[in-house]
Design a protein around this motif. Structure first.
Motif, PDB file in Angstrom:
ATOM      1  N   MET A   1       1.657  -1.149   0.019  1.00 58.06           N
ATOM      2  CA  MET A   1       0.128  -0.053  -0.235  1.00 58.06           C
ATOM      3  C   MET A   1       1.054   1.059  -0.019  1.00 58.06           C
ATOM      4  O   MET A   1       1.923   1.411   0.698  1.00 58.06           O
ATOM      5  N   SER A   2       0.453   2.679  -0.875  1.00 54.68           N
ATOM      6  CA  SER A   2       1.435   3.234  -1.188  1.00 54.68           C
ATOM      7  C   SER A   2       0.850   4.301  -0.285  1.00 54.68           C
ATOM      8  O   SER A   2       0.204   4.042   0.604  1.00 54.68           O
ATOM      9  N   ARG A   3       1.601   5.250   0.857  1.00 49.65           N
ATOM     10  CA  ARG A   3       1.712   6.569   1.302  1.00 49.65           C
ATOM     11  C   ARG A   3       0.838   7.106   0.294  1.00 49.65           C
ATOM     12  O   ARG A   3       1.987   8.387   0.840  1.00 49.65           O
ATOM     13  N   ARG A   4       0.023   7.294   0.363  1.00 48.02           N
ATOM     14  CA  ARG A   4      -0.417   8.637  -0.220  1.00 48.02           C
ATOM     15  C   ARG A   4      -1.893   8.318   0.418  1.00 48.02           C
ATOM     16  O   ARG A   4      -2.596   8.093   0.756  1.00 48.02           O
ATOM     17  N   ASN A  32       0.613  12.366   7.579  1.00 49.81           N
ATOM     18  CA  ASN A  32       0.487  11.632   8.302  1.00 49.81           C
ATOM     19  C   ASN A  32      -1.103  11.420   8.024  1.00 49.81           C
ATOM     20  O   ASN A  32      -1.686  12.175   8.445  1.00 49.81           O
ATOM     21  N   LEU A  33      -0.922  10.457   7.625  1.00 53.59           N
ATOM     22  CA  LEU A  33      -2.071   9.225   7.678  1.00 53.59           C
ATOM     23  C   LEU A  33      -2.287   8.529   8.454  1.00 53.59           C
ATOM     24  O   LEU A  33      -2.339   8.214   9.511  1.00 53.59           O
ATOM     25  N   CYS A  34      -3.880   8.435   8.452  1.00 56.99           N
ATOM     26  CA  CYS A  34      -5.012   7.994   9.579  1.00 56.99           C
ATOM     27  C   CYS A  34      -5.540   6.920   8.454  1.00 56.99           C
ATOM     28  O   CYS A  34      -6.046   7.768   7.798  1.00 56.99           O
ATOM     29  N   ASN A  35      -6.020   5.800   9.245  1.00 54.03           N
ATOM     30  CA  ASN A  35      -7.050   4.943   9.163  1.00 54.03           C
ATOM     31  C   ASN A  35      -8.791   5.436   9.407  1.00 54.03           C
ATOM     32  O   ASN A  35      -8.852   5.826  10.625  1.00 54.03           O
ATOM     33  N   VAL A  36      -9.519   6.101   8.472  1.00 52.02           N
ATOM     34  CA  VAL A  36     -10.621   6.743   9.646  1.00 52.02           C
ATOM     35  C   VAL A  36     -11.855   6.042   8.527  1.00 52.02           C
ATOM     36  O   VAL A  36     -11.331   5.428   7.405  1.00 52.02           O
ATOM     37  N   THR A  37     -12.932   5.987   9.146  1.00 53.98           N
ATOM     38  CA  THR A  37     -14.476   5.399   8.680  1.00 53.98           C
ATOM     39  C   THR A  37     -14.723   7.001   8.791  1.00 53.98           C
ATOM     40  O   THR A  37     -15.307   7.643   9.784  1.00 53.98           O
ATOM     41  N   LEU A  38     -15.761   7.072   7.264  1.00 55.86           N
ATOM     42  CA  LEU A  38     -16.406   8.287   7.059  1.00 55.86           C
ATOM     43  C   LEU A  38     -17.666   8.153   6.678  1.00 55.86           C
ATOM     44  O   LEU A  38     -18.002   6.672   5.544  1.00 55.86           O
ATOM     45  N   ILE A  39     -18.473   9.406   6.963  1.00 53.35           N
ATOM     46  CA  ILE A  39     -19.946   8.543   6.555  1.00 53.35           C
ATOM     47  C   ILE A  39     -20.401   9.640   5.634  1.00 53.35           C
ATOM     48  O   ILE A  39     -20.650  10.598   5.689  1.00 53.35           O
ATOM     49  N   VAL A  47     -16.950   4.403   4.778  1.00 52.46           N
ATOM     50  CA  VAL A  47     -16.445   4.671   4.023  1.00 52.46           C
ATOM     51  C   VAL A  47     -15.385   4.669   4.676  1.00 52.46           C
ATOM     52  O   VAL A  47     -14.796   5.373   5.184  1.00 52.46           O
ATOM     53  N   ARG A  48     -14.242   3.579   4.452  1.00 50.10           N
ATOM     54  CA  ARG A  48     -13.296   3.200   5.553  1.00 50.10           C
ATOM     55  C   ARG A  48     -12.293   4.211   4.030  1.00 50.10           C
ATOM     56  O   ARG A  48     -11.974   3.474   3.037  1.00 50.10           O
ATOM     57  N   LEU A  49     -10.818   4.924   4.699  1.00 49.71           N
ATOM     58  CA  LEU A  49     -10.302   5.304   3.619  1.00 49.71           C
ATOM     59  C   LEU A  49      -8.850   6.061   4.316  1.00 49.71           C
ATOM     60  O   LEU A  49      -8.982   5.602   5.461  1.00 49.71           O
ATOM     61  N   ARG A  50      -7.998   6.100   3.820  1.00 51.30           N
ATOM     62  CA  ARG A  50      -6.260   6.078   4.056  1.00 51.30           C
ATOM     63  C   ARG A  50      -6.579   7.058   3.883  1.00 51.30           C
ATOM     64  O   ARG A  50      -5.630   8.173   2.742  1.00 51.30           O
ATOM     65  N   VAL A  51      -6.623   8.564   5.136  1.00 49.56           N
ATOM     66  CA  VAL A  51      -6.118   9.778   4.556  1.00 49.56           C
ATOM     67  C   VAL A  51      -5.687  10.753   5.358  1.00 49.56           C
ATOM     68  O   VAL A  51      -5.267  10.222   6.839  1.00 49.56           O
ATOM     69  N   LEU A  56      -8.704  15.389   6.728  1.00 47.81           N
ATOM     70  CA  LEU A  56      -9.323  14.732   7.563  1.00 47.81           C
ATOM     71  C   LEU A  56     -10.145  16.369   8.340  1.00 47.81           C
ATOM     72  O   LEU A  56     -11.574  16.427   8.092  1.00 47.81           O
ATOM     73  N   ARG A  57      -9.146  17.552   7.972  1.00 45.86           N
ATOM     74  CA  ARG A  57      -9.609  19.043   8.893  1.00 45.86           C
ATOM     75  C   ARG A  57     -10.292  19.074   7.674  1.00 45.86           C
ATOM     76  O   ARG A  57     -11.334  19.800   7.852  1.00 45.86           O
ATOM     77  N   SER A  58      -9.580  19.207   6.304  1.00 44.05           N
ATOM     78  CA  SER A  58     -10.530  20.026   5.358  1.00 44.05           C
ATOM     79  C   SER A  58     -12.253  18.842   4.953  1.00 44.05           C
ATOM     80  O   SER A  58     -12.834  20.156   4.740  1.00 44.05           O
ATOM     81  N   VAL A  59     -12.323  17.761   5.084  1.00 42.38           N
ATOM     82  CA  VAL A  59     -13.514  17.376   4.482  1.00 42.38           C
ATOM     83  C   VAL A  59     -14.604  17.821   5.666  1.00 42.38           C
ATOM     84  O   VAL A  59     -15.130  18.354   5.564  1.00 42.38           O
ATOM     85  N   GLU A  60     -14.020  18.456   7.203  1.00 42.91           N
ATOM     86  CA  GLU A  60     -14.716  18.483   8.799  1.00 42.91           C
ATOM     87  C   GLU A  60     -15.665  20.302   7.738  1.00 42.91           C
ATOM     88  O   GLU A  60     -16.870  20.965   7.907  1.00 42.91           O
TER      89      GLU A  60
END
Length: 117
Positions: A1-4, A32-39, A47-51, A56-60
């Motif tokens: 898995m790439s670090r992207r 700074n990658l985090c495994n998150v679950t977004l709705i 949806v599970r994403l690696r962001v 994550l701050r931009s999504v919020e």
């Protein structure tokens, strides 16, 4: 898995660590990658994403995953995120009604042209 990051496309950068004596050492700067679950509100599923934390701050800030993906460019998104974006766009489209003379747009393009007698 790439670090992207799957949403922003942010990846590993390279550069130098520079000491006080100006000695340069090559290094890698990892996102700074985090495994998150977004709705997704439109798709009504998780949806599970690696962001990255910044993404994550931009999504919020933009008001959720759906609003972020609508504004995001296709070049930055990963293959999975692009599929989610297309599913959201497809679900948001209004349905074609029967006000087109009983013919859908697809049928109107593929139908045999009418001739006047």
């Amino acid at each position: 898995m790439s670090r992207r990051c799957e949403l922003t496309g942010k990846a590993v950068q390279t550069g130098n660590l520079v000491s006080h004596s100006n000695h340069k050492t090559r290094t890698r700067f990892l996102p700074n990658l985090c495994n998150v679950t977004l709705i997704s509100d439109v798709l009504q599923r998780k949806v599970r994403l690696r962001v990255t934390a910044a993404a994550l701050r931009s999504v919020e800030h933009r008001g959720g995953l759906d609003a972020f993906l609508v504004k995001a460019s296709d070049e930055d998104l990963s293959k999975d995120a692009l599929a989610i974006k297309r599913a959201i766009a497809k679900k948001r489209l209004p349905r074609v009604s029967a006000f087109h003379g009983g013919r859908s747009k697809m049928r109107a393009r593929t139908a045999v042209p009418l001739t006047l007698a």
